[in-house]
Design a protein around this motif. Structure first.
Motif, PDB file in Angstrom:
ATOM      1  N   ASP A 206       0.856  -1.175   0.000  1.00 46.09           N
ATOM      2  CA  ASP A 206       0.000   0.000   0.000  1.00 46.09           C
ATOM      3  C   ASP A 206       0.899   1.234   0.000  1.00 46.09           C
ATOM      4  O   ASP A 206       1.751   1.375   0.890  1.00 46.09           O
ATOM      5  CB  ASP A 206      -0.915  -0.006   1.231  1.00 46.09           C
ATOM      6  N   LEU A 207       0.751   2.087  -1.000  1.00 48.67           N
ATOM      7  CA  LEU A 207       1.680   3.203  -1.175  1.00 48.67           C
ATOM      8  C   LEU A 207       0.934   4.524  -1.339  1.00 48.67           C
ATOM      9  O   LEU A 207      -0.118   4.581  -1.979  1.00 48.67           O
ATOM     10  CB  LEU A 207       2.558   2.973  -2.407  1.00 48.67           C
ATOM     11  N   SER A 208       1.508   5.562  -0.773  1.00 46.33           N
ATOM     12  CA  SER A 208       0.987   6.913  -0.936  1.00 46.33           C
ATOM     13  C   SER A 208       2.078   7.785  -1.549  1.00 46.33           C
ATOM     14  O   SER A 208       3.204   7.827  -1.054  1.00 46.33           O
ATOM     15  CB  SER A 208       0.558   7.492   0.415  1.00 46.33           C
ATOM     16  N   PHE A 209       1.699   8.460  -2.632  1.00 44.46           N
ATOM     17  CA  PHE A 209       2.593   9.387  -3.314  1.00 44.46           C
ATOM     18  C   PHE A 209       1.965  10.784  -3.298  1.00 44.46           C
ATOM     19  O   PHE A 209       0.775  10.949  -2.994  1.00 44.46           O
ATOM     20  CB  PHE A 209       2.805   8.979  -4.777  1.00 44.46           C
ATOM     21  N   ARG A 210       2.748  11.762  -3.703  1.00 42.38           N
ATOM     22  CA  ARG A 210       2.244  13.117  -3.893  1.00 42.38           C
ATOM     23  C   ARG A 210       2.962  13.738  -5.069  1.00 42.38           C
ATOM     24  O   ARG A 210       4.196  13.579  -5.199  1.00 42.38           O
ATOM     25  CB  ARG A 210       2.484  13.958  -2.640  1.00 42.38           C
ATOM     26  N   ASP A 211       2.220  14.416  -5.950  1.00 42.72           N
ATOM     27  CA  ASP A 211       2.916  15.076  -7.046  1.00 42.72           C
ATOM     28  C   ASP A 211       3.410  16.452  -6.603  1.00 42.72           C
ATOM     29  O   ASP A 211       3.140  16.895  -5.479  1.00 42.72           O
ATOM     30  CB  ASP A 211       2.053  15.125  -8.317  1.00 42.72           C
ATOM     31  N   THR A 212       4.142  17.116  -7.464  1.00 37.63           N
ATOM     32  CA  THR A 212       4.803  18.352  -7.068  1.00 37.63           C
ATOM     33  C   THR A 212       3.839  19.516  -6.869  1.00 37.63           C
ATOM     34  O   THR A 212       4.247  20.564  -6.362  1.00 37.63           O
ATOM     35  CB  THR A 212       5.866  18.746  -8.115  1.00 37.63           C
ATOM     36  N   ALA A 213       2.556  19.343  -7.238  1.00 36.42           N
ATOM     37  CA  ALA A 213       1.541  20.356  -6.960  1.00 36.42           C
ATOM     38  C   ALA A 213       0.660  19.969  -5.771  1.00 36.42           C
ATOM     39  O   ALA A 213      -0.286  20.678  -5.452  1.00 36.42           O
ATOM     40  CB  ALA A 213       0.666  20.582  -8.193  1.00 36.42           C
ATOM     41  N   GLY A 214       0.967  18.821  -5.133  1.00 35.48           N
ATOM     42  CA  GLY A 214       0.252  18.416  -3.930  1.00 35.48           C
ATOM     43  C   GLY A 214      -0.840  17.401  -4.130  1.00 35.48           C
ATOM     44  O   GLY A 214      -1.487  16.988  -3.160  1.00 35.48           O
ATOM     45  N   ALA A 215      -1.106  16.952  -5.365  1.00 31.18           N
ATOM     46  CA  ALA A 215      -2.159  15.964  -5.599  1.00 31.18           C
ATOM     47  C   ALA A 215      -1.770  14.612  -5.003  1.00 31.18           C
ATOM     48  O   ALA A 215      -0.631  14.160  -5.155  1.00 31.18           O
ATOM     49  CB  ALA A 215      -2.430  15.820  -7.090  1.00 31.18           C
ATOM     50  N   ALA A 216      -2.710  13.959  -4.339  1.00 30.13           N
ATOM     51  CA  ALA A 216      -2.461  12.663  -3.696  1.00 30.13           C
ATOM     52  C   ALA A 216      -2.629  11.530  -4.699  1.00 30.13           C
ATOM     53  O   ALA A 216      -3.561  11.526  -5.515  1.00 30.13           O
ATOM     54  CB  ALA A 216      -3.411  12.469  -2.528  1.00 30.13           C
ATOM     55  N   ILE A 217      -1.725  10.560  -4.615  1.00 27.77           N
ATOM     56  CA  ILE A 217      -1.749   9.376  -5.469  1.00 27.77           C
ATOM     57  C   ILE A 217      -1.668   8.159  -4.562  1.00 27.77           C
ATOM     58  O   ILE A 217      -0.712   8.017  -3.800  1.00 27.77           O
ATOM     59  CB  ILE A 217      -0.571   9.384  -6.459  1.00 27.77           C
ATOM     60  N   HIS A 218      -2.668   7.300  -4.641  1.00 29.41           N
ATOM     61  CA  HIS A 218      -2.690   6.096  -3.792  1.00 29.41           C
ATOM     62  C   HIS A 218      -2.596   4.852  -4.665  1.00 29.41           C
ATOM     63  O   HIS A 218      -3.214   4.770  -5.730  1.00 29.41           O
ATOM     64  CB  HIS A 218      -3.964   6.040  -2.958  1.00 29.41           C
ATOM     65  N   MET A 219      -1.822   3.881  -4.197  1.00 26.91           N
ATOM     66  CA  MET A 219      -1.590   2.657  -4.961  1.00 26.91           C
ATOM     67  C   MET A 219      -1.824   1.442  -4.080  1.00 26.91           C
ATOM     68  O   MET A 219      -1.255   1.326  -2.993  1.00 26.91           O
ATOM     69  CB  MET A 219      -0.159   2.643  -5.501  1.00 26.91           C
ATOM     70  N   ASP A 220      -2.654   0.513  -4.553  1.00 35.89           N
ATOM     71  CA  ASP A 220      -3.014  -0.720  -3.846  1.00 35.89           C
ATOM     72  C   ASP A 220      -2.568  -1.894  -4.705  1.00 35.89           C
ATOM     73  O   ASP A 220      -3.092  -2.116  -5.798  1.00 35.89           O
ATOM     74  CB  ASP A 220      -4.532  -0.737  -3.627  1.00 35.89           C
ATOM     75  N   LEU A 221      -1.578  -2.646  -4.211  1.00 34.35           N
ATOM     76  CA  LEU A 221      -1.045  -3.804  -4.925  1.00 34.35           C
ATOM     77  C   LEU A 221      -1.312  -5.076  -4.132  1.00 34.35           C
ATOM     78  O   LEU A 221      -1.121  -5.101  -2.920  1.00 34.35           O
ATOM     79  CB  LEU A 221       0.471  -3.673  -5.132  1.00 34.35           C
ATOM     80  N   ASP A 222      -1.725  -6.114  -4.825  1.00 33.74           N
ATOM     81  CA  ASP A 222      -1.908  -7.403  -4.141  1.00 33.74           C
ATOM     82  C   ASP A 222      -1.792  -8.521  -5.161  1.00 33.74           C
ATOM     83  O   ASP A 222      -2.324  -8.430  -6.271  1.00 33.74           O
ATOM     84  CB  ASP A 222      -3.271  -7.468  -3.440  1.00 33.74           C
ATOM     85  N   TRP A 223      -1.075  -9.572  -4.750  1.00 29.89           N
ATOM     86  CA  TRP A 223      -0.872 -10.729  -5.621  1.00 29.89           C
ATOM     87  C   TRP A 223      -1.734 -11.918  -5.204  1.00 29.89           C
ATOM     88  O   TRP A 223      -1.526 -13.028  -5.679  1.00 29.89           O
ATOM     89  CB  TRP A 223       0.609 -11.138  -5.565  1.00 29.89           C
ATOM     90  N   ARG A 224      -2.707 -11.690  -4.357  1.00 33.33           N
ATOM     91  CA  ARG A 224      -3.518 -12.796  -3.841  1.00 33.33           C
ATOM     92  C   ARG A 224      -4.932 -12.778  -4.396  1.00 33.33           C
ATOM     93  O   ARG A 224      -5.780 -13.521  -3.932  1.00 33.33           O
ATOM     94  CB  ARG A 224      -3.543 -12.728  -2.311  1.00 33.33           C
ATOM     95  N   GLN A 225      -5.192 -11.947  -5.386  1.00 35.81           N
ATOM     96  CA  GLN A 225      -6.542 -11.828  -5.920  1.00 35.81           C
ATOM     97  C   GLN A 225      -6.901 -13.056  -6.742  1.00 35.81           C
ATOM     98  O   GLN A 225      -6.132 -13.517  -7.571  1.00 35.81           O
ATOM     99  CB  GLN A 225      -6.661 -10.577  -6.793  1.00 35.81           C
TER     100      GLN A 225
END
Length: 308
Positions: A206-225
């Protein structure tokens, strides 16, 4: 103009399913040879057990596509570059950022083309998504990349070892798209990596990023689906939401939905031919850099053992 004589090193599932048809479907290339110590190769195509044998005995090749696990790729790449051979690197382009940078320097010195091939960037919806987002204000981004590792990587022990990336092997595909379509750079703020107790690489993240203007980017990865797989990116903007589904093949804009054909590897080889003919390289390490940052900064959690 004579076709580019290319050899495939590493004859696994991705080579057979994607590289071979793409090469045979592109008149700019001719499949000259294959290399693998564990596979008998293809009918009618010269085959060697090692790259040493190919380079020493022939047939002559102008280019090589490296489809091996990333942990062993650097030595093979330097061997090919020393012989003045153009080089196509399957994703991820290497096991570390430093070795990819070293390959870039060597390719430039030798004067050959080096291509870090992010196949998901060539999915049908990616180019129009990039163009549409170029004029929008990004508000937030959601990435859900969930799949069944037993379906896509059965018995591939290397993928769970250091350098194999674990769930980031598919996850880096999503990052290759997002780094390409978003108009501003972004960086990691927080990450949680979930590792099976018997593996050295994560099965979920589970990852949280931010771009240089402040927009939030969330990433959900799972290999068990299990069941339907999820390869979706949603970008909320001031003009409505953009969605890329099925790994980038299906684009939905406020004006409607577009479905594209599977053209990823055809696009990669068209790009590789253009680079070779133009005497240029294309080595973008931004997706791998974000994965490295996740391992650098992420909190690790242990979960139950995973067995194929």
């Amino acid at each position: 103009m004579d076709p580019i004589r290319i050899a495939i090193v590493g004859i696994g599932k991705i080579a057979r399913d994607q590289h071979v048809p793409a090469i045979r479907g592109n008149s700019a290339f001719s499949l000259a040879a294959t290399v693998s110590p564990h596979d008998a190769g293809l009918d009618g195509v010269p085959h060697h057990a090692s790259l040493d044998d190919l380079l020493a005995q022939g047939p002559a090749v102008d280019a090589i596509a490296l489809c091996t696990p990333p942990q062993v790729r650097y030595d093979l790449a330097t061997q090919a570059l020393t012989k003045g051979v153009h080089l196509f690197l399957e994703k991820p382009p290497g096991a570390t950022l430093a070795e990819v940078e070293a390959l870039k320097v060597q390719a430039d010195k030798v004067g050959v083309s080096l291509f870090a091939a992010w196949h998901s960037r060539f999915a049908a919806g990616v180019a129009p998504a990039r163009a549409w987002l170029a004029e929008r204000k990004i508000e937030k981004v959601s990435i859900v990349w969930r799949e069944d590792v037993r379906v896509w990587h059965p018995g591939q022990a290397w993928i769970w070892q250091p350098g194999g990336l674990g769930v980031f092997d598919p996850g880096i595909n999503a990052l290759s798209i997002v780094t390409h379509i978003l108009p501003r750079p972004f960086f990691l703020k927080d990450a949680t990596l979930v590792l099976p107790e018997n593996r050295a690489a994560p099965i979920a993240a589970d990852l949280s990023f931010r771009d240089t203007a402040g927009a939030a980017i969330h990433m959900d990865l799972d290999w068990r689906q299990t069941g339907p797989q999820s390869w979706d990116i949603v970008v909320d903007t001031d003009a409505g939401a953009l969605k890329l589904a099925h790994g980038g093949a299906v684009l939905t804009l406020p004006s409607g939905t577009e479905h594209g054909e599977d053209v990823e590897y055809a696009g990669l080889y068209a790009r590789f031919a253009t680079l070779i003919r133009g005497g240029r390289s294309d080595v973008d390490t931004s997706p791998l850099r974000l994965v490295a940052d996740a391992f650098l900064r992420g909190t690790r959690q242990t979960t139950q053992a995973f067995h194929d």
